[in-house]
Design an enzyme around this catalytic site. Structure first.
Site, PDB file in Angstrom:
ATOM      1  N   GLU A 137       0.818  -1.345  -0.229  1.00  0.00           N
ATOM      2  CA  GLU A 137      -0.029  -0.064   0.036  1.00  0.00           C
ATOM      3  C   GLU A 137       0.922   1.307  -0.037  1.00  0.00           C
ATOM      4  O   GLU A 137       1.409   1.425   0.946  1.00  0.00           O
ATOM      5  CB  GLU A 137      -0.670   0.001   1.370  1.00  0.00           C
ATOM      6  N   GLU A 234     -11.727   3.129   5.798  1.00  0.00           N
ATOM      7  CA  GLU A 234     -10.868   3.164   6.841  1.00  0.00           C
ATOM      8  C   GLU A 234     -10.656   4.886   7.091  1.00  0.00           C
ATOM      9  O   GLU A 234      -9.741   5.255   6.525  1.00  0.00           O
ATOM     10  CB  GLU A 234      -9.575   2.803   6.224  1.00  0.00           C
TER      11      GLU A 234
HETATM   12  O1  LIG Z   1      -3.915   3.585   4.928  1.00  0.00           O
HETATM   13  C1  LIG Z   1      -3.303   3.071   5.880  1.00  0.00           C
HETATM   14  O2  LIG Z   1      -2.692   3.745   6.812  1.00  0.00           O
HETATM   15  C2  LIG Z   1      -3.385   1.650   6.237  1.00  0.00           C
HETATM   16  O3  LIG Z   1      -4.207   0.969   5.493  1.00  0.00           O
HETATM   17  C3  LIG Z   1      -2.278   0.724   6.824  1.00  0.00           C
HETATM   18  O4  LIG Z   1      -2.505  -0.362   6.931  1.00  0.00           O
HETATM   19  C4  LIG Z   1      -1.085   1.481   7.393  1.00  0.00           C
HETATM   20  O5  LIG Z   1      -1.319   1.941   8.468  1.00  0.00           O
HETATM   21 MG   LIG Z   2      -5.233   2.497   3.894  1.00  0.00          MG
END
Ligand SMILES: O=C(O)[C@@H](O)C(=O)CO
Ligand SMILES: [Mg+2]
Length: 253
Positions: A137, A234
């Site tokens: 990510e 999120e």
């Molecule tokens: O976007 C984010 O911060 C989260 O998806 C993650 O996994 C990292 O903290």
């Molecule tokens: Mg995230």
């Protein structure tokens, strides 16, 4: 659309099994979390079985968070710890039948960091087996200054180089908007690599019904492009840990 409650932020004032139950009661279709390791996997599994929700994903540990570490897998010289973090995540994910593991890169840059990350990802993909997707990510440079991975294009390059079918991109619209915008076109370009999608308002990382991104447009386009998996909510609830959910009814099927 279907939505997954990210229990790293939503209901994070209570033990993970209670948060899973709260997500079910609120009408979410799935859950995901950050670092579940303090809770025995058997307890997490019992809550998932009771609610019928799937845990879509969890993260590898970050290392020493008191000194700002944010992952281990792109840190040259820390390969042993990175492997242990990946093994721990695979074991937990297997016990609870989680769908994915986000392998956190950490704060680093340069060719040695890239080499370490690629080697750790190859190992993660080989050991995870075909039932678990490995995710990477890109994070924005305000929330995660110095993080190895900051753009979807950089992540796509790494995914192509690793060339494993179970390595995918976590496309978090919040980070992608901050790191360059043009999110609809970039989502479409990255689609073949995407394994999970997350949302939050920009710039305040609140519920997805306000801010500079219009998710009623963006998510419609995501659906038109064929994305049918639950989208990860999120975001940071406005008042502590209990989320404001007015947006959910209007975006859900
Ligand atoms: O976007 C984010 O911060 C989260 O998806 C993650 O996994 C990292 O903290
Ligand atoms: Mg995230």
């Amino acid at each position: 659309m279907k939505f997954s409650a990210n229990l790293g932020f939503l209901w994070n004032d209570r033990p993970l099994p209670a948060a899973i139950k709260a997500a079910k009661e609120a009408g979410f279709d799935a859950v995901e979390c950050h670092w579940p390791y303090a809770v025995p996997a058997s307890e997490t599994k019992a809550a998932l079985d009771e609610t019928g929700l799937k845990m879509l994903g969890l993260n590898t540990v970050r290392g020493n968070v008191t000194i700002g570490e944010n992952g281990l897998s792109a840190l040259p010289g820390r390969e042993e710890e990175a492997r242990a973090a990946i093994d721990q995540a695979i074991q937990y994910a297997t016990e609870i039948s989680a769908g994915a593991i986000h392998v956190m890169a950490g704060n680093s840059s340069g060719p040695r960091a890239r080499k370490a990350f690629i080697e750790n990802l190859v190992n993660a993909c080989d050991n995870a087996g075909s039932d678990i997707t490995i995710l990477i990510e890109p994070l924005n440079h305000y929330n995660a200054p110095g993080y190895f991975l900051s753009t979807v294009e950089q992540a796509a390059d790494i995914i192509r180089e690793v060339a494993k079918p179970n390595l995918k991109l976590m496309f978090d619209f919040y980070h992608v908007q901050i790191m360059g915008g043009d999110v609809t076109r970039r989502f479409e370009a990255a689609l073949p690599h995407i394994g999970h999608v997350q949302i939050a308002s920009v710039p305040d990382r609140g519920s997805p019904d306000h801010g500079e991104l219009d998710y009623s447009f963006t998510l419609r386009r995501v659906r038109e492009l064929g994305w049918a998996q639950p989208i990860g909510a999120e975001y940071l609830p406005a008042n502590g840990a209990v989320p404001d959910l007015a947006w959910l009814a209007s975006f859900k099927d």
